[in-house]
Design a protein around this motif. Structure first.
Motif: not given
Length: 92
Positions: A87-92
């Motif tokens: 989830e963290c890596l999907k954030k911009d």
């Protein structure tokens, strides 16, 4: 008979390409698509330099995001950490 074989091969190839299209894109594929869209209208050396710069900047941003998420995930283990990092890596 040859037409039947050709039809079967084409049908199989189409179904395989649709199945491959269902996979989520990797971060690199997403970055390539974004840079490609932003390069619209550029040609030749100008496009080549733009793509090189855009892809390089994207990799740097991804590395920074990975470091930040890794720090934020401190104390999490196993599936909890995996879900958090995803989830963290999907954030911009």
């Amino acid at each position: 008979m040859k037409k039947l074989v050709v039809l079967a091969v084409v049908s199989l190839a189409c179904s395989m390409s649709m199945a491959a299209g269902d996979k989520p894109k990797t971060a690199q594929q997403q970055l390539m698509g974004t840079c490609n869209t932003e390069a619209t209208g550029k040609k030749g050396d100008e496009r080549k330099e733009f793509m090189k710069s855009c892809l390089s900047d994207g990799r740097k941003r991804q590395q920074e995001r990975m470091k930040s998420c890794n720090v934020d995930a401190a104390g999490k283990k196993g599936d909890e950490r995996k879900a958090f990092m995803s989830e963290c890596l999907k954030k911009d």
